[in-house]
Design a protein around this motif. Sequence first.
Motif, short mmCIF file in Angstrom:
data_model
loop_
_atom_site.label_atom_id
_atom_site.label_comp_id
_atom_site.label_asym_id
_atom_site.label_seq_id
_atom_site.Cartn_x
_atom_site.Cartn_y
_atom_site.Cartn_z
N ALA A 128 -12.33 2.75 4.68
CA ALA A 128 -12.77 2.04 5.88
C ALA A 128 -14.17 1.46 5.71
O ALA A 128 -14.45 0.32 6.10
N LYS A 133 -14.69 -4.66 8.56
CA LYS A 133 -13.74 -5.01 9.62
C LYS A 133 -12.77 -6.12 9.22
O LYS A 133 -11.64 -6.17 9.70
N MET A 136 -9.79 -4.49 7.03
CA MET A 136 -9.39 -3.14 7.39
C MET A 136 -7.89 -2.92 7.25
O MET A 136 -7.45 -1.86 6.79
N GLY A 137 -7.09 -3.88 7.65
CA GLY A 137 -5.64 -3.72 7.57
C GLY A 137 -5.16 -3.53 6.15
O GLY A 137 -4.37 -2.63 5.86
N MET A 140 -6.23 -0.05 4.81
CA MET A 140 -5.44 1.07 5.33
C MET A 140 -4.02 1.10 4.76
O MET A 140 -3.39 2.14 4.70
N GLY A 320 -0.77 -5.50 6.17
CA GLY A 320 -2.22 -5.53 6.03
C GLY A 320 -2.79 -6.91 6.30
O GLY A 320 -3.78 -7.06 7.03
N THR A 323 -2.32 -7.88 10.05
CA THR A 323 -3.24 -7.11 10.89
C THR A 323 -4.65 -7.70 10.82
O THR A 323 -5.33 -7.83 11.84
N ASP A 324 -5.09 -8.06 9.62
CA ASP A 324 -6.43 -8.63 9.47
C ASP A 324 -6.56 -9.99 10.13
O ASP A 324 -7.63 -10.34 10.63
N THR A 368 0.19 1.01 8.76
CA THR A 368 -0.92 0.18 8.31
C THR A 368 -1.70 -0.41 9.48
O THR A 368 -2.93 -0.32 9.54
N SER A 369 -1.00 -1.01 10.44
CA SER A 369 -1.68 -1.72 11.52
C SER A 369 -2.40 -0.78 12.48
O SER A 369 -3.55 -1.03 12.87
N ALA A 372 -5.50 0.87 10.93
CA ALA A 372 -6.60 -0.09 10.87
C ALA A 372 -7.23 -0.29 12.24
O ALA A 372 -8.46 -0.42 12.37
N LYS A 376 -11.34 -0.56 13.84
CA LYS A 376 -11.76 -1.95 13.95
C LYS A 376 -12.95 -2.15 14.88
O LYS A 376 -13.85 -2.94 14.59
#
Length: 455
Positions: A128, A133, A136-137, A140, A320, A323-324, A368-369, A372, A376
Amino acid sequence: MYDMRYAVRNSSWTTGLVVLLGVVMTMLDTTIVNVALGTLARDFHTSLAGIQWAATGYLLAMSMTVPVTGWAVGRFGVRNVWLVSLVLFVAGSALCAAAWSLGSLVVFRVVQGLGGGLLQPVGQMMLAQAAGKERMGRAMSLISVPAMLVPVLGPPLGGLIVQGPGWRWLFLVNVPVCAVALLAALLLLPREAGAGRSERLDVLGLALLSPGLVAVVYGLSEVGDGASLLHPALWIGVALIAAFAVRALRGTSLVDLRLFGDRTFAAAVLALACYSAAMLGFTVLVPLYSQLAAGGSALDAGLLLAPMGVGAAITMPLAGKLTDSRGPRGVGAAGVLLVAASIAAFTLAGGGFVPMFTLGLGHGLVATSVMAAAYKTLAPAAIPAATTLSTITLRVAAPFGVALMAVLLQVFTRAGAAHPFASTFWVAVALAAVTLLPIALIGSGTWRRSSSAPA
């Protein structure tokens, strides 16, 4: 001049490699020994109830060390804690392989657990902090799927080892992997500034929380094995944790419960707890279903779980990136719906590789999501405390899910249900669906505005 070695050393992917090398074996050891308990009981001339402590001692030691994670990292530095944890784990592994009695094996498994209990939260913390930020996805995704799937694959792998070279190799296989992990950590992890400035250790808080966690995890494992819900260890643990929480809310404490005031963090941790309880409870019952209801072997059970890993590996990188770039709420909700539908399809069809494959697809999206999302909105300085708090929550949620499913299976069986496994699996569907409620509370607008990571 630009130093390429510095860039490589500090990349999130380099950190991810170091973390995976260190964490995978500790995750595997939570379940790989279970299939050898009968052999161990015979070799050490003891009962199955007695040898069960070889598995239970490891899990309880892991739970005991989690509360000190944040303090230890602040006091000694994340790199030093990581290295010491690896040394403890590999030393415990080598000693377990040389065990000469039940007592020695249990003691050495506790040494293993003390090291292994720190490795997963510290590794998650390192990822992390290294990712930031914006990534992060993707960071993770490196740890979320192994965290769920590796323990599930432990029993079939353990069966192959016990039938082949023998039970001592269950522990010896850790030694070369951990040696590589140690070397990678020494070469690739930077020495960080700022260690040694932690607050004084909250001894009273530790005296309440660590025994409380151990008692709750032990009590839940006993309930899962058929003990009463009034098992004293369970309620003593609940009382200790409650006392810790009251004290923590009144002032400085080992774990900062005020982090639950962050809506996104609180919602993500609650979602992970519900999801972990449902998934681990279901995946622990699948091998039993395969062998008891479908008449398969231990290898058949392992092969039935294998498609989960394939499915998760496909969606993990995609989850990932999405999510980002777009936020965790939609990705996590889609994954939960797919997981719930897959468990339902498995239940209706009476098994099958396809539902387990689609279950893996959904798991790759959810784990994953949502993991993260937990980090965040937090400041970098809050990540160690947040990791400790989330890990404690999940350490309780996982055995709760297993105990819940085991108790319900017993209830349905005693009630004369025509299909007790199917009835229990429907509860797993419902519990997985409940995860949608906290996921709905995870914000997405702020995430999209703040993220600048490339798709």
